[in-house]
Design a protein around this motif. Sequence first.
Motif, PDB file in Angstrom:
ATOM      1  N   ASN A 172     -17.373   2.038  -7.157  1.00 55.04           N
ATOM      2  CA  ASN A 172     -17.771   3.075  -6.159  1.00 55.04           C
ATOM      3  C   ASN A 172     -17.734   2.623  -4.822  1.00 55.04           C
ATOM      4  O   ASN A 172     -18.046   3.336  -3.797  1.00 55.04           O
ATOM      5  CB  ASN A 172     -19.040   3.589  -6.578  1.00 55.04           C
ATOM      6  CG  ASN A 172     -19.277   4.087  -7.913  1.00 55.04           C
ATOM      7  OD1 ASN A 172     -18.316   5.016  -8.116  1.00 55.04           O
ATOM      8  ND2 ASN A 172     -20.298   4.156  -8.498  1.00 55.04           N
ATOM      9  N   LYS A 173     -17.459   1.290  -4.539  1.00 56.91           N
ATOM     10  CA  LYS A 173     -17.388   0.874  -3.034  1.00 56.91           C
ATOM     11  C   LYS A 173     -16.251   1.377  -2.422  1.00 56.91           C
ATOM     12  O   LYS A 173     -15.006   1.350  -2.799  1.00 56.91           O
ATOM     13  CB  LYS A 173     -17.459  -0.697  -3.485  1.00 56.91           C
ATOM     14  CG  LYS A 173     -17.631  -1.510  -1.712  1.00 56.91           C
ATOM     15  CD  LYS A 173     -17.581  -2.933  -1.885  1.00 56.91           C
ATOM     16  CE  LYS A 173     -17.482  -3.507  -0.582  1.00 56.91           C
ATOM     17  NZ  LYS A 173     -17.548  -5.031  -0.805  1.00 56.91           N
ATOM     18  N   VAL A 174     -16.493   1.584  -1.172  1.00 60.58           N
ATOM     19  CA  VAL A 174     -15.147   1.928  -0.189  1.00 60.58           C
ATOM     20  C   VAL A 174     -14.999   0.831   0.638  1.00 60.58           C
ATOM     21  O   VAL A 174     -15.710   0.370   1.400  1.00 60.58           O
ATOM     22  CB  VAL A 174     -15.698   3.045   0.633  1.00 60.58           C
ATOM     23  CG1 VAL A 174     -14.543   3.660   1.619  1.00 60.58           C
ATOM     24  CG2 VAL A 174     -16.042   4.423  -0.204  1.00 60.58           C
ATOM     25  N   PHE A 175     -13.911   0.413   0.508  1.00 55.68           N
ATOM     26  CA  PHE A 175     -13.092  -0.874   1.208  1.00 55.68           C
ATOM     27  C   PHE A 175     -12.638  -0.139   2.596  1.00 55.68           C
ATOM     28  O   PHE A 175     -12.166   0.733   2.604  1.00 55.68           O
ATOM     29  CB  PHE A 175     -12.330  -1.642   0.340  1.00 55.68           C
ATOM     30  CG  PHE A 175     -12.743  -2.338  -0.737  1.00 55.68           C
ATOM     31  CD1 PHE A 175     -13.059  -3.422  -0.761  1.00 55.68           C
ATOM     32  CD2 PHE A 175     -12.859  -1.486  -1.987  1.00 55.68           C
ATOM     33  CE1 PHE A 175     -13.557  -4.364  -1.673  1.00 55.68           C
ATOM     34  CE2 PHE A 175     -13.289  -2.165  -3.134  1.00 55.68           C
ATOM     35  CZ  PHE A 175     -13.750  -3.495  -2.982  1.00 55.68           C
ATOM     36  N   ASP A 176     -12.922  -0.988   3.580  1.00 56.18           N
ATOM     37  CA  ASP A 176     -11.898  -0.776   4.759  1.00 56.18           C
ATOM     38  C   ASP A 176     -10.786  -1.532   4.839  1.00 56.18           C
ATOM     39  O   ASP A 176      -9.705  -0.904   5.433  1.00 56.18           O
ATOM     40  CB  ASP A 176     -13.034  -1.478   5.901  1.00 56.18           C
ATOM     41  CG  ASP A 176     -14.287  -0.594   6.293  1.00 56.18           C
ATOM     42  OD1 ASP A 176     -14.215   0.575   5.929  1.00 56.18           O
ATOM     43  OD2 ASP A 176     -15.434  -1.305   6.462  1.00 56.18           O
ATOM     44  N   VAL A 177     -10.646  -2.630   4.289  1.00 61.50           N
ATOM     45  CA  VAL A 177      -9.335  -3.409   4.320  1.00 61.50           C
ATOM     46  C   VAL A 177      -9.202  -3.947   2.861  1.00 61.50           C
ATOM     47  O   VAL A 177     -10.068  -4.575   2.093  1.00 61.50           O
ATOM     48  CB  VAL A 177      -9.374  -4.400   5.229  1.00 61.50           C
ATOM     49  CG1 VAL A 177      -8.067  -5.153   5.269  1.00 61.50           C
ATOM     50  CG2 VAL A 177      -9.585  -4.023   6.711  1.00 61.50           C
ATOM     51  N   VAL A 178      -8.115  -3.744   2.466  1.00 57.66           N
ATOM     52  CA  VAL A 178      -7.830  -4.341   0.984  1.00 57.66           C
ATOM     53  C   VAL A 178      -6.475  -5.195   0.777  1.00 57.66           C
ATOM     54  O   VAL A 178      -5.751  -5.199   2.065  1.00 57.66           O
ATOM     55  CB  VAL A 178      -7.581  -3.273  -0.140  1.00 57.66           C
ATOM     56  CG1 VAL A 178      -9.155  -2.634  -0.323  1.00 57.66           C
ATOM     57  CG2 VAL A 178      -6.738  -2.139   0.478  1.00 57.66           C
ATOM     58  N   GLU A 179      -6.185  -5.770  -0.277  1.00 62.20           N
ATOM     59  CA  GLU A 179      -4.931  -6.736  -0.302  1.00 62.20           C
ATOM     60  C   GLU A 179      -3.696  -5.688  -0.046  1.00 62.20           C
ATOM     61  O   GLU A 179      -2.747  -6.222   0.507  1.00 62.20           O
ATOM     62  CB  GLU A 179      -4.760  -7.411  -1.576  1.00 62.20           C
ATOM     63  CG  GLU A 179      -6.213  -8.534  -1.751  1.00 62.20           C
ATOM     64  CD  GLU A 179      -5.867  -9.083  -3.207  1.00 62.20           C
ATOM     65  OE1 GLU A 179      -5.144  -8.551  -3.995  1.00 62.20           O
ATOM     66  OE2 GLU A 179      -6.896 -10.030  -3.308  1.00 62.20           O
ATOM     67  N   GLN A 180      -3.668  -4.407  -0.803  1.00 60.59           N
ATOM     68  CA  GLN A 180      -2.573  -3.756  -0.562  1.00 60.59           C
ATOM     69  C   GLN A 180      -3.048  -2.317  -0.303  1.00 60.59           C
ATOM     70  O   GLN A 180      -3.796  -1.668  -1.007  1.00 60.59           O
ATOM     71  CB  GLN A 180      -2.077  -3.379  -1.961  1.00 60.59           C
ATOM     72  CG  GLN A 180      -0.815  -2.692  -1.809  1.00 60.59           C
ATOM     73  CD  GLN A 180      -0.130  -2.373  -3.414  1.00 60.59           C
ATOM     74  OE1 GLN A 180      -0.443  -3.302  -4.198  1.00 60.59           O
ATOM     75  NE2 GLN A 180       0.677  -1.293  -3.611  1.00 60.59           N
ATOM     76  N   MET A 181      -3.159  -1.908   1.039  1.00 59.11           N
ATOM     77  CA  MET A 181      -3.601  -0.790   1.771  1.00 59.11           C
ATOM     78  C   MET A 181      -3.012   0.535   0.967  1.00 59.11           C
ATOM     79  O   MET A 181      -1.721   0.447   0.572  1.00 59.11           O
ATOM     80  CB  MET A 181      -3.258  -0.682   3.106  1.00 59.11           C
ATOM     81  CG  MET A 181      -4.190  -1.903   3.958  1.00 59.11           C
ATOM     82  SD  MET A 181      -5.871  -1.299   3.772  1.00 59.11           S
ATOM     83  CE  MET A 181      -6.219  -0.036   4.758  1.00 59.11           C
ATOM     84  N   PRO A 182      -3.563   1.621   1.144  1.00 63.78           N
ATOM     85  CA  PRO A 182      -2.785   2.781   0.443  1.00 63.78           C
ATOM     86  C   PRO A 182      -1.706   3.401   1.354  1.00 63.78           C
ATOM     87  O   PRO A 182      -1.747   3.064   2.767  1.00 63.78           O
ATOM     88  CB  PRO A 182      -4.127   3.884   0.539  1.00 63.78           C
ATOM     89  CG  PRO A 182      -4.919   3.585   1.524  1.00 63.78           C
ATOM     90  CD  PRO A 182      -4.806   1.928   1.450  1.00 63.78           C
ATOM     91  N   SER A 183      -0.953   4.001   0.939  1.00 67.11           N
ATOM     92  CA  SER A 183       0.203   4.510   1.794  1.00 67.11           C
ATOM     93  C   SER A 183       0.765   5.855   1.293  1.00 67.11           C
ATOM     94  O   SER A 183       0.647   6.284   0.167  1.00 67.11           O
ATOM     95  CB  SER A 183       1.429   3.555   1.582  1.00 67.11           C
ATOM     96  OG  SER A 183       1.718   3.288   0.248  1.00 67.11           O
TER      97      SER A 183
END
Length: 276
Positions: A172-183
């Motif tokens: 349920n956590k919302v990330f600001d930056v991840v290893e592979q960003m959504p596109s």
Amino acid sequence: MAKIDLIDNSWVDLVFEGKNHEYGAYQLRKNTGVRNAKALLVMFAIGLAIAIIVAVKGVVENAMKSSVAMETDVELSKLAEKKEAKAERKDEPKNEKIEVERVKSSIKFTAPVIKKDSEVKPEEELKSQDELNKDKTAIGAFDVKGNDEAGGTVLKAVEEIAQPEPKHEEENKVFDVVEQMPSYPGGMGALMSWLSQNIKYPTVAAENGISGRVIVQFVVERDGSITDVRVARGVDPYLDKEATRVVKMMPNWIPGKQNGSPVRVKYTVPVVFKLQ
């Protein structure tokens, strides 16, 4: 000039010398000292009584406060003990033992398996139907030596069902930056092309010559859907509303990933309004 003692009432005789002493004023002045003394005594008595009452009241209130504080401490300690007892009871595993007075003997059921004759143990040999009819022993999940062959109870094995693991908070956590960003499927060029084709320029904003860039923020869910759309930086209420509408219509994105698993990621997109 001789000094006159005003406390002494002899001055009254001096003032009323040669006058009618039966006159009320003379009697009134003559008894002034006595009345003053009585008044002082009464005032002193009243003040002393008030002081005593205040002192007694203070002692009583202090005693009541201390008793109330002690009772409160006792109650709180009792409540704490009750809570600890309840917590201990919850933590203690329930070991319920079912005692059966009469247990019927049973033999373990063996599923048929193809083996060589030399590998089959005598106790594992399948019994014929006639042998089972003659034998009073029941068939169960394991071997049991009972104490009652006729009316006993056949013991059953209890299967423990594994409880599902609790969901991790990261789901349920919302990330600001991840290893592979959504596109967006097809990249940013495809995204801008889709926005330009689906944006409807508000008539009021166009007539007033309003243009600009609206920054829209949203969350790309684990399945790629768009949620929590809001305006991070607006230009005009009409343009902001249209930008929010068109972003909510976007098709599913490719979700972001953290440690190889899809996660919720916050993303920001500029929606440009430009008059031709």
